[in-house]
Motif scaffolding. Structure first.
Motif, PDB file in Angstrom:
ATOM      1  N   ASP B 124      50.452  34.780  72.920  1.00  0.00           N
ATOM      2  CA  ASP B 124      51.853  35.146  73.072  1.00  0.00           C
ATOM      3  C   ASP B 124      52.014  36.638  73.353  1.00  0.00           C
ATOM      4  O   ASP B 124      52.802  37.040  74.196  1.00  0.00           O
ATOM      5  CB  ASP B 124      52.591  34.766  71.771  1.00  0.00           C
ATOM      6  N   ARG B 125      51.243  37.462  72.680  1.00  0.00           N
ATOM      7  CA  ARG B 125      51.449  38.919  72.758  1.00  0.00           C
ATOM      8  C   ARG B 125      50.625  39.538  73.884  1.00  0.00           C
ATOM      9  O   ARG B 125      49.444  39.222  74.064  1.00  0.00           O
ATOM     10  CB  ARG B 125      51.073  39.577  71.423  1.00  0.00           C
ATOM     11  N   ALA B 126      51.272  40.469  74.598  1.00  0.00           N
ATOM     12  CA  ALA B 126      50.622  41.103  75.746  1.00  0.00           C
ATOM     13  C   ALA B 126      49.341  41.829  75.340  1.00  0.00           C
ATOM     14  O   ALA B 126      48.331  41.783  76.061  1.00  0.00           O
ATOM     15  CB  ALA B 126      51.594  42.076  76.415  1.00  0.00           C
ATOM     16  N   SER B 147      44.116  33.177  82.767  1.00  0.00           N
ATOM     17  CA  SER B 147      45.084  33.842  81.903  1.00  0.00           C
ATOM     18  C   SER B 147      46.507  33.582  82.406  1.00  0.00           C
ATOM     19  O   SER B 147      46.701  32.978  83.466  1.00  0.00           O
ATOM     20  CB  SER B 147      44.759  35.343  81.920  1.00  0.00           C
ATOM     21  N   SER B 149      50.615  35.426  82.502  1.00  0.00           N
ATOM     22  CA  SER B 149      51.529  36.528  82.208  1.00  0.00           C
ATOM     23  C   SER B 149      52.824  36.316  82.982  1.00  0.00           C
ATOM     24  O   SER B 149      52.802  36.215  84.209  1.00  0.00           O
ATOM     25  CB  SER B 149      50.885  37.856  82.626  1.00  0.00           C
ATOM     26  N   GLY B 150      53.932  36.209  82.244  1.00  0.00           N
ATOM     27  CA  GLY B 150      55.234  36.088  82.897  1.00  0.00           C
ATOM     28  C   GLY B 150      55.650  34.653  83.106  1.00  0.00           C
ATOM     29  O   GLY B 150      55.409  34.069  84.167  1.00  0.00           O
ATOM     30  N   MET B 151      56.276  34.059  82.068  1.00  0.00           N
ATOM     31  CA  MET B 151      56.776  32.677  82.221  1.00  0.00           C
ATOM     32  C   MET B 151      58.037  32.457  81.385  1.00  0.00           C
ATOM     33  O   MET B 151      58.465  31.345  81.182  1.00  0.00           O
ATOM     34  CB  MET B 151      55.676  31.654  81.883  1.00  0.00           C
ATOM     35  N   LEU B 171      44.860  34.490  87.231  1.00  0.00           N
ATOM     36  CA  LEU B 171      46.075  34.855  86.500  1.00  0.00           C
ATOM     37  C   LEU B 171      47.244  34.007  86.992  1.00  0.00           C
ATOM     38  O   LEU B 171      47.544  33.983  88.188  1.00  0.00           O
ATOM     39  CB  LEU B 171      46.383  36.346  86.717  1.00  0.00           C
ATOM     40  N   GLY B 175      54.276  37.192  86.471  1.00  0.00           N
ATOM     41  CA  GLY B 175      53.834  38.567  86.281  1.00  0.00           C
ATOM     42  C   GLY B 175      54.860  39.486  85.637  1.00  0.00           C
ATOM     43  O   GLY B 175      54.502  40.587  85.217  1.00  0.00           O
ATOM     44  N   ILE B 176      56.110  39.076  85.565  1.00  0.00           N
ATOM     45  CA  ILE B 176      57.137  40.022  85.107  1.00  0.00           C
ATOM     46  C   ILE B 176      58.061  39.514  83.998  1.00  0.00           C
ATOM     47  O   ILE B 176      58.619  40.315  83.267  1.00  0.00           O
ATOM     48  CB  ILE B 176      58.022  40.517  86.281  1.00  0.00           C
ATOM     49  N   SER B 177      58.252  38.210  83.861  1.00  0.00           N
ATOM     50  CA  SER B 177      59.265  37.717  82.905  1.00  0.00           C
ATOM     51  C   SER B 177      58.764  37.823  81.473  1.00  0.00           C
ATOM     52  O   SER B 177      58.016  36.965  80.991  1.00  0.00           O
ATOM     53  CB  SER B 177      59.624  36.257  83.205  1.00  0.00           C
ATOM     54  N   ASP B 178      59.181  38.870  80.784  1.00  0.00           N
ATOM     55  CA  ASP B 178      58.710  39.151  79.430  1.00  0.00           C
ATOM     56  C   ASP B 178      59.500  38.334  78.414  1.00  0.00           C
ATOM     57  O   ASP B 178      60.708  38.168  78.559  1.00  0.00           O
ATOM     58  CB  ASP B 178      58.884  40.652  79.149  1.00  0.00           C
ATOM     59  N   VAL B 179      58.815  37.879  77.387  1.00  0.00           N
ATOM     60  CA  VAL B 179      59.472  37.063  76.368  1.00  0.00           C
ATOM     61  C   VAL B 179      60.557  37.838  75.615  1.00  0.00           C
ATOM     62  O   VAL B 179      61.493  37.253  75.075  1.00  0.00           O
ATOM     63  CB  VAL B 179      58.424  36.484  75.397  1.00  0.00           C
ATOM     64  N   LEU B 185      61.329  31.919  75.786  1.00  0.00           N
ATOM     65  CA  LEU B 185      60.628  30.860  76.516  1.00  0.00           C
ATOM     66  C   LEU B 185      61.376  29.542  76.430  1.00  0.00           C
ATOM     67  O   LEU B 185      61.913  29.204  75.382  1.00  0.00           O
ATOM     68  CB  LEU B 185      59.238  30.673  75.909  1.00  0.00           C
ATOM     69  N   VAL B 190      57.482  27.279  80.606  1.00  0.00           N
ATOM     70  CA  VAL B 190      56.175  27.551  80.001  1.00  0.00           C
ATOM     71  C   VAL B 190      55.203  26.408  80.332  1.00  0.00           C
ATOM     72  O   VAL B 190      54.006  26.625  80.554  1.00  0.00           O
ATOM     73  CB  VAL B 190      56.303  27.825  78.486  1.00  0.00           C
TER      74      VAL B 190
END
Lengths: 64, 211
Positions: B124-126, B147, B149-151, B171, B175-179, B185, B190
């Protein structure tokens, strides 16, 4: 010129650490590939960017 | 009635062909983090008849997980490793499961991931994502890692993509949608990203590599 995430930048001769410190990247949230190989975190300070290097910086966001 | 192992293998082999099913059933895949990504990845891979899944998460099922993670309401409070294993055994009883209810760190990753052919990063954590990617790419050179990143959020599903960053590093995500932005989410998006990850695992095992 050094290609970073597809953009040509005039930063040959700088270290990767120097370049990163001029950006907003959070060093704890990134992985850096240089010419297809991972740059170990411990080597950012001694990795000198060279002409024609192709660098991919993956910056992670949270969620999973 | 639960099918026998022979019936289950026969059904998968008839669908996928012997060569492909052999590739799936001889593979070991690690799923690191059993939240919205990991629980969905594991279900897809178990259904496909992957030989062995290594499931790693330190956490327990919480009511706040149920809107997107593949647990049942009555599993609240259970370790995710135990709850998911139980659910997966109902779906695919002949897959081998190895579970570890521990926090994956740089100190135990080499041992826990040693047998994996492919590793799915589903944290979950970057910071945890970056730690695992750097650790695997620096020290476990024979492994593929997939991996994400960004969902997060309700952005278009069409922006979730799979990229091959380098030979063994894939990947998925936008790439950009931060939780931490917006509504967090949702199950559907997801799951899209988890499906990209599981599908990438199958494509690697089948020898179909992105260019």
């Amino acid at each position: 010129m050094v290609k970073i995430n597809g953009c040509e930048l005039d930063i040959a001769g700088k270290t990767l650490a120097d370049y990163l410190s001029s950006t907003s990247y959070d060093p704890k949230r990134i992985a850096v590939e240089r010419n297809g190989e991972i740059v170990p975190k411990s080597k950012y300070g001694e990795t000198v960017l060279e002409d024609d290097d192709c660098v991919e910086i993956v910056s992670f966001v949270g969620g999973g | 009635m639960i099918p026998t192992k022979e019936e289950w293998v026969k059904a998968l082999t008839e669908r996928h062909g012997e060569e492909l099913q052999n590739a799936f059933s001889s593979a070991t895949v690690a799923v690191c983090g059993l939240g919205g990504l990991g629980s969905n990845i594991a279900i897809s891979l178990a259904r496909t008849g992957i030989g062995k899944l290594i499931l790693i998460d330190f956490d327990r099922v919480d009511i706040t997980n149920l809107h997107r993670q593949q647990y049942k309401a009555d599993q609240s409070g259970m370790y995710k490793t135990d709850a998911l294993r139980s659910n997966l055994e109902e779906i695919a009883p002949y897959v081998e499961f190895e579970t570890h209810a521990v926090r994956l760190t740089e100190d135990n990753a080499a041992e826990l991931l040693r047998d994996a052919d492919i590793i799915c990063e589903a944290f979950d954590r970057a910071e945890c994502k970056a730690m695992l990617i750097n650790f695997v790419l620096e020290t476990m050179l024979d492994k593929y890692i997939v991996s994400a990143s960004g969902m997060a959020g309700l952005g278009s599903g069409n922006t979730i993509k799979t990229r091959r960053i380098s030979e063994k590093f894939y990947l998925c995500g936008d790439g950009i949608s931060d939780v931490s932005d917006g509504i967090g989410l949702v199950a559907s998006r997801v799951m899209l990203c988890a499906a990209h990850q599981a599908h990438t695992v199958l494509r690697i095992l089948a020898g179909h590599f992105e260019t």
